[in-house]
Every structure is written in C-alpha cells, then in structure tokens.
Write a protein that holds these residues in place. Structure first.
Motif, PDB file in Angstrom:
ATOM      1  N   THR A 276       1.900   4.129   5.692  1.00 45.99           N
ATOM      2  CA  THR A 276       1.618   3.024   6.616  1.00 45.99           C
ATOM      3  C   THR A 276       2.855   2.140   6.724  1.00 45.99           C
ATOM      4  O   THR A 276       2.998   1.163   5.991  1.00 45.99           O
ATOM      5  CB  THR A 276       0.406   2.185   6.146  1.00 45.99           C
ATOM      6  OG1 THR A 276       0.690   1.599   4.879  1.00 45.99           O
ATOM      7  CG2 THR A 276      -0.839   3.054   6.019  1.00 45.99           C
ATOM      8  N   TYR A 277       3.729   2.495   7.636  1.00 47.30           N
ATOM      9  CA  TYR A 277       4.953   1.729   7.873  1.00 47.30           C
ATOM     10  C   TYR A 277       4.831   0.938   9.176  1.00 47.30           C
ATOM     11  O   TYR A 277       4.281   1.434  10.171  1.00 47.30           O
ATOM     12  CB  TYR A 277       6.152   2.674   7.977  1.00 47.30           C
ATOM     13  CG  TYR A 277       6.968   2.798   6.703  1.00 47.30           C
ATOM     14  CD1 TYR A 277       6.373   2.696   5.456  1.00 47.30           C
ATOM     15  CD2 TYR A 277       8.341   3.030   6.760  1.00 47.30           C
ATOM     16  CE1 TYR A 277       7.123   2.827   4.300  1.00 47.30           C
ATOM     17  CE2 TYR A 277       9.097   3.152   5.613  1.00 47.30           C
ATOM     18  CZ  TYR A 277       8.489   3.051   4.379  1.00 47.30           C
ATOM     19  OH  TYR A 277       9.229   3.174   3.232  1.00 47.30           O
ATOM     20  N   TYR A 278       5.384  -0.277   9.167  1.00 44.98           N
ATOM     21  CA  TYR A 278       5.396  -1.151  10.342  1.00 44.98           C
ATOM     22  C   TYR A 278       6.788  -1.741  10.495  1.00 44.98           C
ATOM     23  O   TYR A 278       7.277  -2.410   9.579  1.00 44.98           O
ATOM     24  CB  TYR A 278       4.351  -2.271  10.184  1.00 44.98           C
ATOM     25  CG  TYR A 278       2.937  -1.757  10.171  1.00 44.98           C
ATOM     26  CD1 TYR A 278       2.203  -1.687  11.348  1.00 44.98           C
ATOM     27  CD2 TYR A 278       2.345  -1.304   8.982  1.00 44.98           C
ATOM     28  CE1 TYR A 278       0.904  -1.177  11.342  1.00 44.98           C
ATOM     29  CE2 TYR A 278       1.055  -0.801   8.974  1.00 44.98           C
ATOM     30  CZ  TYR A 278       0.342  -0.739  10.160  1.00 44.98           C
ATOM     31  OH  TYR A 278      -0.927  -0.229  10.157  1.00 44.98           O
ATOM     32  N   SER A 290      -3.829  -2.926   8.518  1.00 47.57           N
ATOM     33  CA  SER A 290      -4.011  -1.524   8.842  1.00 47.57           C
ATOM     34  C   SER A 290      -5.415  -0.999   8.541  1.00 47.57           C
ATOM     35  O   SER A 290      -5.976  -1.247   7.473  1.00 47.57           O
ATOM     36  CB  SER A 290      -2.990  -0.691   8.060  1.00 47.57           C
ATOM     37  OG  SER A 290      -3.160   0.685   8.319  1.00 47.57           O
ATOM     38  N   TRP A 293      -5.448   1.137   5.341  1.00 47.46           N
ATOM     39  CA  TRP A 293      -5.637   0.541   4.019  1.00 47.46           C
ATOM     40  C   TRP A 293      -7.109   0.552   3.631  1.00 47.46           C
ATOM     41  O   TRP A 293      -7.447   0.894   2.497  1.00 47.46           O
ATOM     42  CB  TRP A 293      -5.094  -0.889   3.988  1.00 47.46           C
ATOM     43  CG  TRP A 293      -3.626  -0.997   4.262  1.00 47.46           C
ATOM     44  CD1 TRP A 293      -2.701   0.016   4.227  1.00 47.46           C
ATOM     45  CD2 TRP A 293      -2.913  -2.170   4.634  1.00 47.46           C
ATOM     46  NE1 TRP A 293      -1.451  -0.459   4.553  1.00 47.46           N
ATOM     47  CE2 TRP A 293      -1.551  -1.799   4.813  1.00 47.46           C
ATOM     48  CE3 TRP A 293      -3.277  -3.497   4.851  1.00 47.46           C
ATOM     49  CZ2 TRP A 293      -0.567  -2.724   5.184  1.00 47.46           C
ATOM     50  CZ3 TRP A 293      -2.303  -4.417   5.210  1.00 47.46           C
ATOM     51  CH2 TRP A 293      -0.966  -4.036   5.366  1.00 47.46           C
ATOM     52  N   VAL A 303      -1.272   4.167  -1.291  1.00 47.74           N
ATOM     53  CA  VAL A 303      -0.662   3.800  -0.016  1.00 47.74           C
ATOM     54  C   VAL A 303       0.855   3.762  -0.147  1.00 47.74           C
ATOM     55  O   VAL A 303       1.406   3.521  -1.222  1.00 47.74           O
ATOM     56  CB  VAL A 303      -1.164   2.432   0.496  1.00 47.74           C
ATOM     57  CG1 VAL A 303      -2.627   2.502   0.879  1.00 47.74           C
ATOM     58  CG2 VAL A 303      -0.904   1.334  -0.520  1.00 47.74           C
ATOM     59  N   VAL A 305       3.715   1.642   1.786  1.00 53.63           N
ATOM     60  CA  VAL A 305       3.879   0.521   2.708  1.00 53.63           C
ATOM     61  C   VAL A 305       5.299  -0.016   2.587  1.00 53.63           C
ATOM     62  O   VAL A 305       5.814  -0.152   1.468  1.00 53.63           O
ATOM     63  CB  VAL A 305       2.881  -0.617   2.406  1.00 53.63           C
ATOM     64  CG1 VAL A 305       2.947  -1.687   3.488  1.00 53.63           C
ATOM     65  CG2 VAL A 305       1.467  -0.087   2.259  1.00 53.63           C
ATOM     66  N   VAL A 309       5.983  -5.966   4.832  1.00 58.45           N
ATOM     67  CA  VAL A 309       4.635  -6.271   5.331  1.00 58.45           C
ATOM     68  C   VAL A 309       3.957  -7.243   4.366  1.00 58.45           C
ATOM     69  O   VAL A 309       3.507  -6.864   3.290  1.00 58.45           O
ATOM     70  CB  VAL A 309       3.796  -4.994   5.496  1.00 58.45           C
ATOM     71  CG1 VAL A 309       2.403  -5.333   6.020  1.00 58.45           C
ATOM     72  CG2 VAL A 309       4.487  -4.014   6.443  1.00 58.45           C
ATOM     73  N   ALA A 312       0.294  -6.927   2.852  1.00 57.77           N
ATOM     74  CA  ALA A 312       0.021  -5.883   1.848  1.00 57.77           C
ATOM     75  C   ALA A 312       0.228  -6.396   0.428  1.00 57.77           C
ATOM     76  O   ALA A 312       0.174  -5.610  -0.524  1.00 57.77           O
ATOM     77  CB  ALA A 312       0.916  -4.668   2.101  1.00 57.77           C
ATOM     78  N   PHE A 323       6.063   0.952  -2.561  1.00 58.87           N
ATOM     79  CA  PHE A 323       6.477  -0.135  -1.682  1.00 58.87           C
ATOM     80  C   PHE A 323       7.998  -0.244  -1.687  1.00 58.87           C
ATOM     81  O   PHE A 323       8.592  -0.629  -2.689  1.00 58.87           O
ATOM     82  CB  PHE A 323       5.841  -1.450  -2.136  1.00 58.87           C
ATOM     83  CG  PHE A 323       4.345  -1.362  -2.313  1.00 58.87           C
ATOM     84  CD1 PHE A 323       3.489  -1.560  -1.244  1.00 58.87           C
ATOM     85  CD2 PHE A 323       3.796  -1.038  -3.551  1.00 58.87           C
ATOM     86  CE1 PHE A 323       2.117  -1.451  -1.393  1.00 58.87           C
ATOM     87  CE2 PHE A 323       2.425  -0.934  -3.717  1.00 58.87           C
ATOM     88  CZ  PHE A 323       1.579  -1.135  -2.628  1.00 58.87           C
TER      89      PHE A 323
END
Length: 380
Positions: A276-278, A290, A293, A303, A305, A309, A312, A323
């Motif tokens: 889950t990358y933004y 997300s 999540w 996860v 991430v 973020v 998170a 992370f």
C-alpha cells in the motif's frame, strides 16, 4: 429517517458503476440483503463500457448525469463543476422523504442544497476529502473548505474514514472505517481453498488501482530486483500505467486480473504482505485511509506502507509490517529479502496486525450501527 422510508435509498456518486467502488459495493450489497430493495443510482459514466455491474447479483436502477471525461486532465476537472450543477437538479427530482447517500463533497453539497427545497435527508460519505484531492488556488480552496464545513453541518450525518484529514469539528462526524464485509471475507476464504496460489519464501499482494501514484513504478523495480529469488507477487486490478503492464508481465508475478471483492480478498489468504504505497507529493496521499489496511487487519496479513503516510502511524506502532520511504527502492528490496529469510518476523507482523481486529468492526456491522443510530437520533 422514518421507519417506513428505511427500504429506499438514492445513491449519488461520480463513478461509472457501484461495483467499481469497493465502498459503494459493500453498502448496496449489504442493504439489499437487509431488504432495502428500492436502491437507485445516479452516476457519471467516465469511460464507455464501465457501466456493467458485473459483481452485483440484483438489478439496480441507474441513470447517468454525465458521460465521458475519463479520470484525469483539465476536461475532467471542468466536468466536476458540471457534475455539481447536474447533481443539484437531479436531487430536486428525488422523492420527498428520501434518504440520499452522496459520495464526496461534489455530490453532497448539491444534494444538501436541494434538500433545503425538497425535504429529504443526505448522508455525506466523505471517503476522499475534495479540498485535498486537487491543487486549488488559495481563494478557491478557502471557498471550497468553507462549503465543506457548511455541507457537513447541514447533512444528516457526515461519514469520515478517520479524523486526520479534517481541520474543523462537526457534530455530524461519524467514523465509517474501511474494513471488509464479514460475508465477503467468508466467501474469500472459500475461494482461496479451491484455487492454487503461488508458493514461495515470501508472497507480496498488490491489488486495487495499479497506477503510478500508488507506487507501481516502485514495486515493478523491486520485483525485477528479486526475479532470481524465491519471492513472488500476486497482483489484482486494472493496469493504469506503463509500469503496471511491465510489472504483470514478470515471471515472478501472478496476475489474476480485475476481479470481484471476494476474489481480491481470497488472494490475501495466500499472501504475507499487502503493498500500500501512496505518492507523498499530495496531502491527500499522506493522509490516506486505505481499504487494504482494513482487509489486512481482518484477515491477518502484514502491510507494506511508505513511511510518509501519516495515517499509518498506528500500524507502525503495532509493528505490523514494513515501512520505508516511498522512493527508497533499495530499502524495500532489502526489507523483503530479510523477511524471506526470517519467517518468524513475518509471523510476528501478521499476529500483530491481527490484534487490531478487535478495534475495527466488519463493515456491515458498522452500517447497521449507523442506521440504528440514525433511527434513534444518535449518529456519533
């Protein structure tokens, strides 16, 4: 909302199909099961051919206020103004006493305006805060923010996935967390048991919007670095950038296509981590909430991430995954290699995230609580 009106719902959302937006899909499927047979949808057909509700098992009355425009560029932005105007006039046609589920401020604002003329209730489902999505000039942004506050305070209830995105208070705020439906998780487990899945020292799940702003160029480079190692990737969703097409063509990637919610969730059971990358260049991405999540928490999957973020932080504190900074490909490659060699840490990440499950109820239970609260005049 009166008891006699509880089987009717008008959905106003700038999307091509209800089943294309996981949040809306979960809402309409659960309410239909509960006996809400009078469900109507007013939408925006972004791309011709996207109107098919292939994952719904029941008919849905629908009409489109806009056709065309796609998902990006100046024309799309201009069409949002058209959407606001047309949504207002569409809402004026809703029956008095209706309940309107409006997705986004661009739907809720015109609906609330219309409700002042035509007596009905508006549920403002603010899954993505409008003023954070677009880069707006200073004065225009101030106007939009002021209108967001007005819309919030004049809605029946203002649904938010979390409070981090808001710099104001509203007595209408009600958190609706992005968790999966229990019935979908059960269906997913049944699907998982019937299919063959990749076997490896480590399996990474990548699903949803496979676009450049969701780290697809990053994970593509990572997968290429790991092609000669026993680390595999399960991918689901629609490729939406050149790197996505490159990614799903790799030998260590199993692409299962654009699938139903239950099929996507089934792939979690075969995975160790979900990606889950933004892209942190926009504030809305740094404040992401997300769906993945919630899926990971309820199924018990670690996860991945990017560290920018901010929302998170609770996952970081729980030691629930990997992370690293968004652009640090080497750090992610190193992290995955380490986890492939240390299954005890992988198991610990999974166990840690599963502990959060008690804090986050299944989506349909949250919906039932919401409508029960509305019925009793208590929505916070």
């Amino acid at each position: 909302m009166k008891e006699k009106e509880a089987i009717s719902l008008q959905i106003l959302a700038p999307v091509s199909a209800v089943s294309q937006r996981t949040r809306l899909y979960k809402i309409v499927t659960h309410l239909h099961r509960k006996g809400w047979t009078n469900l109507s949808f007013c939408g925006w057909l972004r791309v011709q051919g996207e109107e098919e509700e292939k994952y719904l098992s029941f008919p849905l009355k629908k009409r489109y206020l806009i056709k065309g425009g796609g998902y990006g560029g100046r024309m799309t932005r201009l069409l949002y103004l058209v959407w606001v105007v047309r949504a207002f006039f569409a809402a004026l046609q809703f029956p008095r006493g209706s309940t309107v589920w409006a997705l986004g401020w661009e739907s809720a604002f015109p609906a609330v305006l219309a409700s002042k003329i035509k007596n009905f209730d508006v549920i403002f489902d603010d899954a993505d805060r409008f003023s954070l999505i677009f880069s707006l000039p200073g004065l225009l942004r101030k106007i939009i923010v002021a209108l967001e506050k007005w819309t919030s305070r004049n809605s029946l209830v203002h649904l938010i996935p979390g409070g981090a995105r808001y710099d104001f208070e509203s007595e209408k705020f009600h958190e609706l967390k992005n968790t999966p439906s229990a019935i979908e998780v059960q269906a997913a487990e049944d699907i998982y048991k019937k299919r063959e899945w990749p076997q490896a020292d480590l399996v990474v799940n990548v699903n949803g919007w496979l676009g450049s702003d969701r780290g697809i160029p990053i994970i593509c480079r990572v997968a290429k670095e790991l092609q000669n190692e026993n680390i595999k990737f399960i991918v689901a969703g629609k490729p939406d950038c050149p790197e996505a097409l490159d990614f799903i063509s790799l030998e260590n990637v199993k692409y299962i296509g654009k699938v139903s919610n239950a099929e996507a969730l089934a792939s979690y059971f075969a995975s160790d981590y979900v990606f889950t990358y933004y892209n942190p260049k926009t504030r809305i991405n740094r404040l992401a909430e997300s769906n993945k999540w919630g899926d990971a928490i309820k199924i018990g999957v670690g996860v991945i991430v990017n560290s920018e973020v901010q929302t998170a932080d609770y996952l970081v504190a729980q030691e629930a995954g990997i992370f690293v900074p968004y652009d640090d490909v080497d750090a992610l490659v190193k992290g995955l290699r380490n986890m492939a060699k240390n299954k005890n840490r992988v198991s610990r990440h999974k166990a840690n995230i599963a502990k959060l499950s008690q804090r986050f109820d299944f989506f349909e239970n949250q919906l039932d609580s919401l409508f029960e609260g509305i019925k009793n005049g208590k929505t916070q």
